[in-house]
Design an enzyme around this catalytic site. Structure first.
Site, PDB file in Angstrom:
ATOM      1  N   HIS A 102       0.836  -1.194   0.000  1.00  9.91           N
ATOM      2  CA  HIS A 102       0.000   0.000   0.000  1.00  9.91           C
ATOM      3  C   HIS A 102       0.871   1.244   0.000  1.00  9.91           C
ATOM      4  CE1 HIS A 102       0.644  -1.347   4.149  1.00  9.91           C
ATOM      5  NE2 HIS A 102       0.716  -0.071   4.475  1.00  9.91           N
ATOM      6  N   HIS A 104       0.838   5.221   1.188  1.00 13.58           N
ATOM      7  CA  HIS A 104       0.174   6.207   2.037  1.00 13.58           C
ATOM      8  C   HIS A 104       0.187   7.554   1.315  1.00 13.58           C
ATOM      9  CE1 HIS A 104       0.693   3.920   5.988  1.00 13.58           C
ATOM     10  NE2 HIS A 104       1.587   3.313   5.237  1.00 13.58           N
TER      11      HIS A 104
HETATM   12  P1  5GP Z   1       2.168   0.127   7.220  1.00  9.89           P
HETATM   13  O1  5GP Z   1       2.902   0.317   8.505  1.00  9.89           O
HETATM   14  O2  5GP Z   1       1.975  -1.348   6.945  1.00  9.89           O
HETATM   15  O3  5GP Z   1       2.758   0.885   6.087  1.00  9.89           O
HETATM   16  O4  5GP Z   1       0.785   0.807   7.419  1.00  9.89           O
HETATM   17  C1  5GP Z   1      -0.372   0.182   7.823  1.00  9.89           C
HETATM   18  C2  5GP Z   1      -1.365   1.286   8.035  1.00  9.89           C
HETATM   19  O5  5GP Z   1      -2.629   0.699   8.151  1.00  9.89           O
HETATM   20  C3  5GP Z   1      -1.120   2.109   9.313  1.00  9.89           C
HETATM   21  O6  5GP Z   1      -1.005   3.462   8.960  1.00  9.89           O
HETATM   22  C4  5GP Z   1      -2.357   1.817  10.155  1.00  9.89           C
HETATM   23  O7  5GP Z   1      -2.798   2.971  10.834  1.00  9.89           O
HETATM   24  C5  5GP Z   1      -3.366   1.344   9.142  1.00  9.89           C
HETATM   25  N1  5GP Z   1      -4.299   0.344   9.608  1.00  9.89           N
HETATM   26  C6  5GP Z   1      -4.055  -0.720  10.426  1.00  9.89           C
HETATM   27  N2  5GP Z   1      -5.149  -1.476  10.575  1.00  9.89           N
HETATM   28  C7  5GP Z   1      -6.119  -0.894   9.817  1.00  9.89           C
HETATM   29  C8  5GP Z   1      -7.493  -1.224   9.566  1.00  9.89           C
HETATM   30  O8  5GP Z   1      -8.049  -2.204  10.055  1.00  9.89           O
HETATM   31  N3  5GP Z   1      -8.184  -0.377   8.752  1.00  9.89           N
HETATM   32  C9  5GP Z   1      -7.601   0.731   8.191  1.00  9.89           C
HETATM   33  N4  5GP Z   1      -8.367   1.491   7.407  1.00  9.89           N
HETATM   34  N5  5GP Z   1      -6.312   1.069   8.400  1.00  9.89           N
HETATM   35  C10 5GP Z   1      -5.578   0.264   9.204  1.00  9.89           C
END
Ligand code: 5GP
Length: 142
Positions: A102, A104
């Site tokens: 993903h 951001h």
């Molecule tokens: P990563 O650290 O993998 O780049 O980011 C994961 C993101 O997903 C984090 O910014 C976190 O806040 C978000 N996140 C975690 N669990 C959920 C969820 O169940 N729903 C949504 N919409 N975002 C989530």
């Protein structure tokens, strides 16, 4: 690590878990982060099963980035922001916590605060998220 098809984002794309969706097409899916670092913090995902940026074919990655390119200015406008950050984490050591690729999109306002990544202190109110998602969807549809 092999792709885990039971990860949270795979379930969101499949409609098995709820989200505040802002956009979808044949290749990509975008929804609000539940712990936004800035207002309008959006996650853009490929539909294809890929754990990180090294795990996706070039064509699917191009589709993903085209969606990021399409959505970023709409999100900035919807949130009355002045710019945006793109972030993308690969591997737990780099800060990745959900293992479906993903990107951001973090809209930024002059002088605005950037909260910590993935902090439960940032957990947003459902009503606020839905209001933000509605603003972004309206701008995308405009
Ligand atoms: P990563 O650290 O993998 O780049 O980011 C994961 C993101 O997903 C984090 O910014 C976190 O806040 C978000 N996140 C975690 N669990 C959920 C969820 O169940 N729903 C949504 N919409 N975002 C989530």
């Amino acid at each position: 690590m092999a792709y885990d098809d039971q990860n949270i984002f795979a379930k969101i794309i499949a409609g098995e878990l709820p989200c505040h969706k802002v956009y979808e097409d044949d290749h990509s899916f975008a929804f609000l982060d539940i712990m936004p670092r800035t207002a309008g913090h959006t996650l853009v995902l490929p539909r294809t099963a890929a754990e990180n940026i090294l795990d996706i074919d070039a064509e699917s990655l191009a589709h993903l980035m085209a969606t990021v390119r399409k959505l970023a200015p709409k999100i900035v406008k919807a949130m009355d922001a002045d710019g945006f950050i793109l972030q993308q984490f690969n591997g737990a050591a780099a800060g990745q916590t959900v293992f479906h690729l993903h990107v951001h999109i973090l809209p930024r306002k002059e002088g605005g605060r950037l909260k910590h990544h993935g902090s439960e202190d940032n957990m947003a109110d459902e009503k606020d998220l839905e209001a933000v998602a509605a603003r972004i969807r309206a701008e995308i549809d405009a």
